[in-house]
Motif scaffolding. Structure first.
Motif, mmCIF file in Angstrom:
data_model
loop_
_atom_site.group_PDB
_atom_site.id
_atom_site.type_symbol
_atom_site.label_atom_id
_atom_site.label_comp_id
_atom_site.label_asym_id
_atom_site.label_seq_id
_atom_site.Cartn_x
_atom_site.Cartn_y
_atom_site.Cartn_z
ATOM 1 N N ALA A 138 9.665 -35.594 16.219
ATOM 2 C CA ALA A 138 9.094 -34.722 17.253
ATOM 3 C C ALA A 138 8.913 -33.305 16.695
ATOM 4 O O ALA A 138 7.874 -32.670 16.924
ATOM 5 N N LYS A 139 9.901 -32.817 15.961
ATOM 6 C CA LYS A 139 9.784 -31.480 15.361
ATOM 7 C C LYS A 139 8.592 -31.401 14.434
ATOM 8 O O LYS A 139 7.802 -30.456 14.472
ATOM 9 N N LEU A 140 8.478 -32.419 13.592
ATOM 10 C CA LEU A 140 7.361 -32.485 12.642
ATOM 11 C C LEU A 140 6.027 -32.431 13.391
ATOM 12 O O LEU A 140 5.122 -31.666 13.038
ATOM 13 N N ALA A 141 5.915 -33.235 14.447
ATOM 14 C CA ALA A 141 4.664 -33.275 15.221
ATOM 15 C C ALA A 141 4.407 -31.923 15.878
ATOM 16 O O ALA A 141 3.279 -31.408 15.848
ATOM 17 N N GLU A 142 5.455 -31.345 16.463
ATOM 18 C CA GLU A 142 5.258 -30.091 17.194
ATOM 19 C C GLU A 142 4.931 -28.926 16.275
ATOM 20 O O GLU A 142 4.128 -28.063 16.624
ATOM 21 N N GLU A 143 5.519 -28.893 15.094
ATOM 22 C CA GLU A 143 5.185 -27.842 14.132
ATOM 23 C C GLU A 143 3.708 -27.878 13.766
ATOM 24 O O GLU A 143 3.089 -26.856 13.504
#
Lengths: 439, 439
Positions: free
Chosen positions: A118-123
């Motif tokens: 999720a972090k990867l996607a949101e970044e």
């Protein structure tokens, strides 16, 4: 009309093949409702020559999903490979790193690596959609992320494993043993050759861990879920449940308590006249309890190629309708870097009703002893049923207790004390009772 | 972070006041999940001095919703005024013409003018959201518009009026008459002083007409819905239903048939062990049957300030997350100018099971005559129950027939023929049977 949305599908099993077929058959309708065409431009699977009932001509074939994620001419990477590690994980990361939207039906992957992904996607401002990962075709992820925004949740629970629900339903309806129903489920393709993962509750736990994070905003904590499967449930339990106005379901439950968040998967007594008690066979159900809305229950197919493909399709059309620069719904309900640490509530402090079935030797004073042990632990009883197995004098006697809301710790202590008295035959059966808010 | 989204609320009744309170109390959480603040900048209601438990300081007050739509410093116009014509209609049109997104909870307005309003919104690239208009807090509009994209629907049905469901539930549980339950519902605020609109099915029809358009892509046709209310349902019907394994619910049903689309609202027998049969009291339920997913059933609160506000809030956050230029979900599932003409299926050709309760004089040959009339019309019977009202010779006798699937026309003809024989006491009761796909 905008450019076509280019889809790459990794994994062409039942779900992948259904999805490919539907995307081809419904391409016109989908283009109208999304304002752009949706085209499969790449696929990846193990066996290139297998007949899947889908025309793959003109679609680029990749032997390796990671290679498709890295080099395929695609906008969206659909991961239907499965498994928490290896190819699934590597290919999803590769896709996000490259800037592709990702859709996955992979609960194990999300339970293990969901927050990182999720972090990867949101970044990168990308969408990571996973409607199919929890309760198959039931749009529970969308309901939590988009419809119930602003609600504070108190509890989420559900029947999230079709195999278990199928077995429990058949046991009750046909009076069959657990073993016989499991064999039947395997024959019909509702259970795997090695069914452990389903019947011991691990599959439900994966799904529950994702829901918990969505509704409570805490880190995913799949390893801190209390787990009890259904292999221990007997016909006697099911019949006793029925006599007392309950039905047994394998529920996954996450609940906010004063001491933290409870996450538990176990056979559960639900009131016979509750809506969820009627959810039979392989069907799934998820209930969301929140302060503004109240209770929302969704019932639908939790597995199967088409039902799962329907959820993936909803995810695809959401991406087709989104545009660069649009604010994305946070993957896990709130931005991944704002998720709170998971504060685990101990099972010992769980509060609820309990069904306790004891088989005891038939001798004077046993009943009084049991009642005393309960009273010693401040457990008040809603009902007590005593019955002889076959009426013969001297044969073991079954005693069933249903408690009012009490603390798990008290129940454990009372049962340990009873065990110490030496009149028990076999192990005591303890099943927690869960009551819907509205029924 | 993007600019705050400015909300104008027209109508500060129960729902409007709840909504205003929630928007103020949850402003931080909402800002995080939407990526922008949501602020109420204008309101409009009749009585400026009424205490609504909301702090309206700093919010511009308009006496007239139309003026607020035309001049308020707002991005979104929330219509909670109600009524199909007049202020609600005028203010929504004014808002759309001015280029504002609109949210409405107004089923009557949509049932009458939904297609026109959708066209207006779509021409201007605006959102017109109305989750609260059908089944209150249940996110059925989102499920159809966004989750089940690509599915072809065969049937949609549901319990969409809490007043009726409350009355039917109490009649069954407490053996009360319709009149007594209605009075009780009025006392508790579940029924209006003039309850006609609810109990005769009009309210359900409004909601059904919107669902029909959403799932079948046809023009809204609220005046072509077959309507039968519940005032005619007696305790005897409810008891007889129960004995035969059914429960009576007021359902709205829309169904695709070979001759067109059936839309009907009527008391309906549903199997006692079906999930929808357990939906009690003021709770609503909507079932969607489609070819890819199968059956999805959603159960939740259909009315009430908070539950309705929750649905409006979901609509608001959807707008807060959208950005100019994004492809909008078509208001009615497909672009309004592409909706097909409504092709009405006649009730005479409805096919299904029927429950028929006849009270007859106790004389020889009556039973045979009834059986003959049924056979003459090719109606095959699933069960026949005969019982004397009080066992006294000469007292009227009740005969209950449950038919296998048959044509409504045949039932009407058979009952007319029976009437012609002169042995009926009072009017025959005819209740249609509806069976869920999965139960």
């Amino acid at each position: 009309m905008a450019d076509a949305l280019k889809i790459g599908i990794a994994g062409l099993g039942t779900v992948g093949a259904s999805l490919a077929r539907i995307l081809q058959q419904r391409s016109n309708e989908l283009a109208v409702s999304c304002g752009r065409a949706i085209r499969i431009t790449a696929v990846s699977a193990r066996d290139r020559n297998k007949d899947r009932g889908v025309d793959l001509s003109g679609i680029t074939w990749f032997d390796d999903p990671v290679e498709m994620a890295e080099k395929g001419d695609i906008d969206v990477f659909v991961e239907l490979v499965g498994g928490a590690e290896g190819t699934a994980d590597n290919s999803v990361r590769a896709a996000l790193k490259r800037g592709l939207h990702v859709i996955t039906a992979n609960k194990a992957l999300l339970a293990r690596h969901g927050v990182e992904l999720a972090k990867l996607a949101e970044e990168k401002g990308l969408l990571l959609n996973y409607e199919a990962a929890v309760a198959g075709g039931i749009p529970v992820i969308k309901a939590v992320r988009e419809s119930l925004t602003g609600n504070n949740f108190s509890r989420v629970y559900g029947i999230m494993n079709g195999t278990c629900n199928y077995i429990l339903t058949r046991m009750e309806k046909e009076g069959l043993t657990f073993e016989n129903c499991l064999k039947e489920a395997q024959r019909l393709g509702y259970a795997e050759a090695d069914p452990t993962f389903d019947i011991e509750g691990n599959d439900t736990a994966h799904k529950l861990s994702i829901l918990t994070t969505l509704v409570f905003g805490s880190q995913i904590a799949v390893d801190e879920i209390y787990l009890e499967g259904i292999s221990n449930i007997s016909i006697e339990d099911i019949h006793a449940a029925r006599d007392l106005g309950f039905r047994i379901k394998l529920l996954g439950v996450a609940q906010r308590t004063e001491t933290g968040i409870e996450q538990r998967v176990h056979p559960t007594m639900v009131p016979l006249d509750s809506v969820i008690a009627q959810v039979d066979g392989v069907t799934n159900a998820v209930a969301l309890e929140s302060d503004i809305l109240g209770e929302l229950l969704m019932v639908g197919p939790g597995a199967g190629g088409n039902a799962t493909a329907s959820a993936v399709l909803g995810d695809i059309t959401d991406i087709a309708k989104s545009r660069p620069g649009a604010q994305q719904v946070p993957v896990l309900g709130r931005p991944a870097h704002l998720l709170e640490p998971y504060r685990q509530a101990q099972m010992r402090s769980h509060e609820g009703g309990y069904f306790i079935r004891l088989t005891v030797v038939d001798r004077a004073g046993v009943f009084a002893s049991i009642a005393t042990k309960m009273a010693d632990n401040n457990i008040s009883l809603e009902s007590i049923v005593q019955r002889s197995e076959n009426g013969a004098a001297g044969a073991p006697v079954t005693i069933i207790l249903v408690t009012h809301a009490t603390m798990e710790d008290a129940v454990r202590k009372a049962v340990a004390a009873i065990k110490g008295e030496g009149y028990l035959v076999g192990e005591p059966q303890i099943i927690r009772i869960e009551r819907p808010k509205t029924a």
